[in-house]
Design an enzyme around this catalytic site. Structure first.
Site, PDB file in Angstrom:
ATOM      1  N   SER A 137       0.840  -1.212   0.000  1.00 54.55           N
ATOM      2  CA  SER A 137       0.000   0.000   0.000  1.00 54.55           C
ATOM      3  C   SER A 137       0.866   1.249   0.000  1.00 54.55           C
ATOM      4  O   SER A 137       1.987   1.247   0.524  1.00 54.55           O
ATOM      5  CB  SER A 137      -0.856  -0.021   1.269  1.00 54.55           C
ATOM      6  OG  SER A 137      -1.441   1.241   1.487  1.00 54.55           O
ATOM      7  N   TYR A 158      -1.249  -0.084  10.355  1.00 55.66           N
ATOM      8  CA  TYR A 158      -1.618  -0.699   9.074  1.00 55.66           C
ATOM      9  C   TYR A 158      -0.477  -0.550   8.063  1.00 55.66           C
ATOM     10  O   TYR A 158      -0.005  -1.532   7.479  1.00 55.66           O
ATOM     11  CB  TYR A 158      -2.904  -0.043   8.529  1.00 55.66           C
ATOM     12  CG  TYR A 158      -3.176  -0.394   7.085  1.00 55.66           C
ATOM     13  CD1 TYR A 158      -3.570  -1.677   6.726  1.00 55.66           C
ATOM     14  CD2 TYR A 158      -3.003   0.562   6.068  1.00 55.66           C
ATOM     15  CE1 TYR A 158      -3.797  -2.003   5.382  1.00 55.66           C
ATOM     16  CE2 TYR A 158      -3.223   0.244   4.739  1.00 55.66           C
ATOM     17  CZ  TYR A 158      -3.623  -1.039   4.403  1.00 55.66           C
ATOM     18  OH  TYR A 158      -3.832  -1.365   3.084  1.00 55.66           O
ATOM     19  N   LYS A 162       2.283  -3.450   6.435  1.00 54.19           N
ATOM     20  CA  LYS A 162       2.605  -3.693   5.020  1.00 54.19           C
ATOM     21  C   LYS A 162       4.122  -3.651   4.824  1.00 54.19           C
ATOM     22  O   LYS A 162       4.692  -4.451   4.098  1.00 54.19           O
ATOM     23  CB  LYS A 162       1.913  -2.646   4.136  1.00 54.19           C
ATOM     24  CG  LYS A 162       0.389  -2.754   4.144  1.00 54.19           C
ATOM     25  CD  LYS A 162      -0.040  -4.029   3.455  1.00 54.19           C
ATOM     26  CE  LYS A 162      -1.535  -4.254   3.501  1.00 54.19           C
ATOM     27  NZ  LYS A 162      -1.944  -5.537   2.929  1.00 54.19           N
TER      28      LYS A 162
HETATM   29  N1  LIG Z   1      -8.727  -0.875  -1.157  1.00 55.55           N
HETATM   30  C1  LIG Z   1      -7.649  -0.104  -1.303  1.00 55.55           C
HETATM   31  O1  LIG Z   1      -7.742   1.050  -1.724  1.00 55.55           O
HETATM   32  C2  LIG Z   1      -6.270  -0.650  -0.987  1.00 55.55           C
HETATM   33  C3  LIG Z   1      -5.159   0.207  -1.096  1.00 55.55           C
HETATM   34  C4  LIG Z   1      -3.885  -0.301  -0.807  1.00 55.55           C
HETATM   35  C5  LIG Z   1      -3.731  -1.629  -0.442  1.00 55.55           C
HETATM   36  N2  LIG Z   1      -4.823  -2.432  -0.323  1.00 55.55           N
HETATM   37  C6  LIG Z   1      -4.626  -3.825   0.079  1.00 55.55           C
HETATM   38  O2  LIG Z   1      -5.273  -4.670  -0.861  1.00 55.55           O
HETATM   39  C7  LIG Z   1      -5.759  -5.855  -0.217  1.00 55.55           C
HETATM   40  C8  LIG Z   1      -7.210  -6.070  -0.559  1.00 55.55           C
HETATM   41  O3  LIG Z   1      -7.958  -4.930  -0.172  1.00 55.55           O
HETATM   42  P1  LIG Z   1      -9.538  -4.850  -0.412  1.00 55.55           P
HETATM   43  O4  LIG Z   1      -9.880  -3.416  -0.588  1.00 55.55           O
HETATM   44  O5  LIG Z   1      -9.944  -5.841  -1.434  1.00 55.55           O
HETATM   45  O6  LIG Z   1     -10.050  -5.302   1.037  1.00 55.55           O
HETATM   46  P2  LIG Z   1     -11.245  -6.294   1.432  1.00 55.55           P
HETATM   47  O7  LIG Z   1     -11.482  -6.086   2.895  1.00 55.55           O
HETATM   48  O8  LIG Z   1     -12.387  -6.134   0.504  1.00 55.55           O
HETATM   49  O9  LIG Z   1     -10.587  -7.727   1.199  1.00 55.55           O
HETATM   50  C9  LIG Z   1      -9.722  -8.324   2.125  1.00 55.55           C
HETATM   51  C10 LIG Z   1     -10.182  -9.780   2.294  1.00 55.55           C
HETATM   52  O10 LIG Z   1      -9.237 -10.467   3.120  1.00 55.55           O
HETATM   53  C11 LIG Z   1      -9.952 -11.331   4.000  1.00 55.55           C
HETATM   54  N3  LIG Z   1      -9.053 -11.584   5.136  1.00 55.55           N
HETATM   55  C12 LIG Z   1      -8.560 -10.690   6.023  1.00 55.55           C
HETATM   56  N4  LIG Z   1      -7.715 -11.295   6.869  1.00 55.55           N
HETATM   57  C13 LIG Z   1      -7.660 -12.623   6.503  1.00 55.55           C
HETATM   58  C14 LIG Z   1      -6.939 -13.740   6.970  1.00 55.55           C
HETATM   59  N5  LIG Z   1      -6.095 -13.658   8.009  1.00 55.55           N
HETATM   60  N6  LIG Z   1      -7.098 -14.933   6.330  1.00 55.55           N
HETATM   61  C15 LIG Z   1      -7.944 -15.044   5.280  1.00 55.55           C
HETATM   62  N7  LIG Z   1      -8.668 -14.005   4.799  1.00 55.55           N
HETATM   63  C16 LIG Z   1      -8.517 -12.809   5.406  1.00 55.55           C
HETATM   64  C17 LIG Z   1     -11.221 -10.565   4.337  1.00 55.55           C
HETATM   65  O11 LIG Z   1     -12.259 -11.417   4.775  1.00 55.55           O
HETATM   66  C18 LIG Z   1     -11.542  -9.899   2.993  1.00 55.55           C
HETATM   67  O12 LIG Z   1     -12.388 -10.698   2.189  1.00 55.55           O
HETATM   68  C19 LIG Z   1      -5.467  -5.668   1.270  1.00 55.55           C
HETATM   69  O13 LIG Z   1      -4.282  -6.343   1.586  1.00 55.55           O
HETATM   70  C20 LIG Z   1      -5.285  -4.173   1.406  1.00 55.55           C
HETATM   71  O14 LIG Z   1      -4.435  -3.850   2.494  1.00 55.55           O
HETATM   72  C21 LIG Z   1      -6.090  -1.975  -0.585  1.00 55.55           C
END
Ligand SMILES: NC(=O)c1ccc[n+]([C@@H]2O[C@H](COP(=O)([O-])OP(=O)(O)OC[C@H]3O[C@@H](n4cnc5c(N)ncnc54)[C@H](O)[C@@H]3O)[C@@H](O)[C@H]2O)c1
Length: 317
Positions: free
Chosen positions: A114, A138, A142
């Site tokens: 991120s 958070y 990462k």
């Molecule tokens: N959405 C954004 O703008 C953004 C920006 C930068 C980074 N990210 C990263 O991208 C990834 C996905 O983000 P997203 O927006 O799809 O989030 P999201 O919450 O929609 O998806 C994350 C998924 O991971 C699952 N999860 C969490 N911990 C778990 C574990 N220990 N074991 C199994 N499943 C688990 C949750 O149930 C969820 O379905 C994350 O790692 C997030 O940090 C997202």
């Protein structure tokens, strides 16, 4: 390829899993459902409910050619209140996952990092050489995974890409952007436009930005998904990659709200309130390295297309 996609019930993981399936890969979708929903998992994937840090469970799934690791808790504000939960879920679980996967012969690992690793930066755009200084547990979680991966690559244990997303947005009808709780501006604004919420609160209007509101670099989830597919291919020849995924263009909160009003054709109540702790004034990526190395060209990430796609995806109940 046989690919393990963790977090495949979430927003970006489900969209990427769908793209990998379209590419003819076999996908095993692992998600604890701590946040995502079962019906968001692509129907063509094999779904396994469980924690990615459950070594016995992961080993029982057999060997994989690659893993794309999205599973994480994503709410920076919650991470300020419960750092231990974020380090346990995002860091400890990731290394247990890696231990199990490497033992069964994993070669390639793509990690959802991120822009939060950069913290609050003044100069825009931010390239990958910029000093790392996360300002939330958070973002720190990462960075800790990135650092561990750098060691694994250095020691020849596997090939890994850390992809630093800026603000994922947009969506598809099958996989709209929906987080519980929702913390992202566009889906909240669309909910207000649909009357599902009474008004929109914008945190801070006195930032040192052109219109006083925060500036972010929005990247369409379909463009993000494509970058993962390209990163998996790039790891055939490169052992380690760290890449920003953004557009290089910033949009202020006011610009996003104006675009939402224009696309939806609806007026709604916007209230400007106090700044929220931990929000940087601006976060805009230099995406030069990702373009060069992956040959990646974002095609759906202009703000109007993002909001149009998000609006179409958001109509589903
Ligand atoms: N959405 C954004 O703008 C953004 C920006 C930068 C980074 N990210 C990263 O991208 C990834 C996905 O983000 P997203 O927006 O799809 O989030 P999201 O919450 O929609 O998806 C994350 C998924 O991971 C699952 N999860 C969490 N911990 C778990 C574990 N220990 N074991 C199994 N499943 C688990 C949750 O149930 C969820 O379905 C994350 O790692 C997030 O940090 C997202």
């Amino acid at each position: 390829m046989r690919v393990l996609v963790t977090g495949a019930a979430g927003f970006i993981g489900s969209t990427t899993a769908e793209l990998l399936l379209d590419g003819g890969h076999e996908v095993v979708a692992l998600d604890s459902l701590v946040r995502g929903t079962r019906n968001n998992v692509p129907v063509r994937a094999t779904f396994v409910e469980g924690d990615c840090g459950d070594v016995e469970l992961v080993r029982s799934l057999g060997s994989f050619d690659a893993c794309v690791h999205f599973a994480a808790r994503i709410e920076p504000a919650d991470s300020m209140a419960y750092p231990e939960t974020f380090f346990a879920n995002n860091v400890a679980s990731t290394f247990r996952l890696l231990e199990a996967l490497i033992a069964t012969g994993l070669e390639r690992f793509v990690f959802s990092s991120s822009c939060a690793v950069y913290g609050d930066q003044v100069e825009m755009p931010i390239d990958e050489e910029r000093a790392i200084r996360p300002h939330s547990p958070y973002g720190q979680s990462k960075r800790m995974v990135e650092e561990g991966l750098e060691w694994l690559v250095r020691q020849g244990r596997l090939k890994a890409a850390s992809l630093r997303y800026f603000n994922a947005a947009g969506g598809t009808a099958a996989h709209p952007e929906r987080h519980t709780p929702e913390i992202h501006l566009i889906p909240i604004a669309l909910d207000v436009a649909l009357g599902r919420r009474s008004h929109l609160e914008v945190y801070g209007s006195d930032y040192p930005t052109p219109d006083g509101t925060c500036v972010r670099d929005y990247i369409h989830v379909s463009d993000l998904a494509e970058a993962h597919s390209l990163a998996l291919r790039a790891l055939e020849t490169k052992p380690g990659l760290t890449l920003n995924l953004g557009t290089g263009t910033g949009s202020s909160n006011r610009q996003v709200i104006d675009t939402v009003k224009k696309v939806t054709g609806r007026e709604f109540d916007v209230q400007y309130v106090e700044r929220r702790a931990g929000d940087p004034a601006a976060a805009v990526a230099s995406n030069r390295r990702a373009k060069e190395i992956l040959n990646w060209i974002p095609t759906r990430s202009d703000l109007t297309t993002i909001v149009r796609d998000a609006w179409a995806a958001h109509q589903t109940p």
